[in-house]
Scaffold this motif. Structure first.
Motif, mmCIF file in Angstrom:
data_model
loop_
_atom_site.group_PDB
_atom_site.id
_atom_site.type_symbol
_atom_site.label_atom_id
_atom_site.label_comp_id
_atom_site.label_asym_id
_atom_site.label_seq_id
_atom_site.Cartn_x
_atom_site.Cartn_y
_atom_site.Cartn_z
ATOM 1 N N ASN A 1 -7.136 -12.579 -26.907
ATOM 2 C CA ASN A 1 -7.430 -12.369 -25.461
ATOM 3 C C ASN A 1 -6.481 -11.207 -24.974
ATOM 4 N N PRO B 1 -15.881 -6.399 -18.851
ATOM 5 C CA PRO B 1 -15.306 -7.035 -20.088
ATOM 6 C C PRO B 1 -15.911 -6.700 -21.355
ATOM 7 N N ALA C 1 -9.196 -16.259 -19.211
ATOM 8 C CA ALA C 1 -9.192 -16.003 -20.666
ATOM 9 C C ALA C 1 -8.658 -17.389 -21.324
ATOM 10 N N HIS D 1 -7.871 -13.211 -13.977
ATOM 11 C CA HIS D 1 -8.267 -12.939 -15.346
ATOM 12 C C HIS D 1 -7.521 -13.770 -16.645
ATOM 13 N N VAL E 1 -5.669 -8.838 -21.325
ATOM 14 C CA VAL E 1 -5.956 -8.493 -19.862
ATOM 15 C C VAL E 1 -5.317 -7.232 -19.680
ATOM 16 N N ALA F 1 -16.469 -8.707 -14.869
ATOM 17 C CA ALA F 1 -15.232 -9.230 -14.053
ATOM 18 C C ALA F 1 -14.827 -8.186 -13.058
ATOM 19 N N ARG G 1 -10.363 -7.855 -21.053
ATOM 20 C CA ARG G 1 -10.546 -7.960 -19.552
ATOM 21 C C ARG G 1 -9.946 -6.934 -18.801
#
Length: 465
Positions: A421, A448, A319, A315, A423, A465, A442
């Protein structure tokens, strides 16, 4: 038990090993009204505990320790000979780490502790194993006790496994959800019922059983919890493939009383000093015993768990456009779970280190575990706040679900990063709220969530994802 004047007194307690389990158990026994002496081979640890200083983070323990060290109810020493002469009940709480060359447990510490107690007994005593050991260990330890007892002294060895949750260990010791007593006689059971009279009076059930069953309870409980985690992580892969939401699925499953919601959180997976080494030790012992169904199952549980770490790494790579070389990554979380500073086999640190090896500039922050992490992974960058850790980051990874990360303001974080971004390695954030603040989010086993601007630019084309 009688004192020097022939008057009845409560049993005195020694706790051998003052790590996470031992220090907590010693303080809790003092809180229950007993005179307690903790024993450790590390003089620095003994000095710290004697000053009321806990060398690790555990909510509620520092206060309990200072209270009883201050009154003299609780003492610590390196002198096991003096401790065994003082006490009547001896709890063995030393570690059983994984061997360096196999999945088997290293039993040298528990064997030596038991041997030392038996050798130095000056009067009859009860030796109580609390360490997590492979089935069959206690029977062998009984032989060690028999071989080392001084003439004229008798001792019984029984098993009383611990069921502590890091972050809630004090509560779990003072008010356990069950007490398991393994291999007791009428006399030793009566003694342990005296020791645990307070929680028993408050409703804690007592389960009396043979030694092998008692040894298996703790490792089986950990194996089951690990299996639940790996199960939901395996299902999260199915959810990702079809666009389902694994968190909503887990909520629905959790309403079934046969299943329950706890340990059904998809994400980065389990770590810490117990679950990984305990399931591997059980896997190894099961194989030795020819119980291959158990060892095969646990092999799969372990493999699924380790794959989750790679998924989070993937991930982060995605990204950053496929490569993290020279990219800034802010990692929020180092401990394997919140409310602890334990970084043993931490998935968060494993991911952080793997990304650094791929050329990323990684900065880690954890509210409690930054110092512990820096001792194990000194090459990583560390920050003294979440804001500093994510300053100028190309991607932010939330890898431990501390409340301050879960409750963070996405707009405030947005002003600090280079690219929005994130995660969510623990599926703990409100993805819609973060997306509304401009973040591309994500997660594990959930679709996502793109910011409005990113979604517009891609015309809604976004893979699950």
């Amino acid at each position: 038990m009688t004192n020097d004047n022939g008057e009845q007194r409560a049993p005195r307690i020694s706790v051998i090993g003052t790590g996470y389990l031992g220090a907590t158990h010693a303080a809790a026994m003092a809180e229950m009204g007993f005179e307690v002496i903790g024993v450790d081979t590390d003089p620095n640890k003994v000095d710290a505990l004697s000053q009321g200083i806990v060398p690790f983070y555990e909510p509620g323990l520092p206060e309990l320790l200072r209270k009883h060290v201050g009154t003299g109810q609780l003492r610590f020493t390196t002198d096991i000979e003096a401790a065994t002469a003082f006490a009547d009940v001896h709890f063995v709480c030393v570690g059983t780490p994984q061997q360096s060359t196999s999945f088997a447990a290293n039993l040298s510490y528990v064997e030596d502790a038991t041997r030392q107690v038996a050798k130095h007994l000056t009067h009859d005593g009860l030796i109580v194993g609390k360490s997590t050991v492979p089935v069959g260990t206690a029977a062998r330890l009984r032989g060690i006790v028999h071989e080392n007892l001084p003439a004229g002294v008798t001792a019984e060895l029984v098993w009383n496994p611990e069921f502590l949750r890091e972050g809630k260990a004090v509560q779990d010791t003072l008010a356990p959800d069950r007490l398991v007593l393994g291999g007791t006689t009428a006399a030793s059971e009566a003694m342990l019922r005296t020791v645990y009279a307070e929680p028993i009076a408050n409703g804690t059930p007592v389960l009396v059983m043979d030694l092998p069953t008692a040894e298996l309870v703790k490792v089986s409980a950990n194996a089951f919890l690990a299996t639940k985690i790996s199960f939901i992580n395996a299902i999260s892969e199915v959810c990702a493939a079809v666009g389902a939401d694994v968190t909503l699925l887990a909520d629905a499953l959790g309403h079934d009383v046969r299943i329950g919601r706890q340990f059904l959180n998809a994400g980065l997976g389990f770590g810490g000093g117990c679950l990984p080494k305990d399931i591997r030790a059980l896997m190894h012992r099961s194989s030795e015993l020819g119980a291959h169904s158990a060892s095969d199952l646990l092999q799969q549980v372990d493999e699924i768990n380790m794959r989750q770490r790679q998924l989070v790494i993937d991930h982060a790579l995605a990204a950053c456009g496929g490569s993290v070389l020279n990219r800034r990554i802010g990692v929020l979380g180092a401990a394997f779970k919140p409310d602890t500073d334990d970084v043993r086999d931490s998935p968060a640190l494993n991911v952080a280190a793997a990304l650094q090896l791929r050329g990323a500039q990684v900065t880690v922050f954890d509210p409690q575990a930054t110092t512990s992490a820096a001792r194990i992974f000194p090459a990583l960058g560390y920050a003294d706040s979440a804001a500093t850790a994510i300053q100028g980051a190309d991607v932010v990874l939330v890898l431990t679900e501390w409340p301050e990360f879960v409750d963070a303001d996405p707009r405030e974080f947005a002003a600090l990063v280079k690219a929005q971004n994130i995660v969510d390695g623990r599926n703990c954030l409100d993805g819609q709220a973060w997306a509304a603040a401009g973040w591309n989010v994500r997660t594990i086993g959930r679709a996502p969530v793109q910011s409005a601007s990113a979604a517009s630019a891609s015309q809604g084309a976004y893979a699950f994802a």
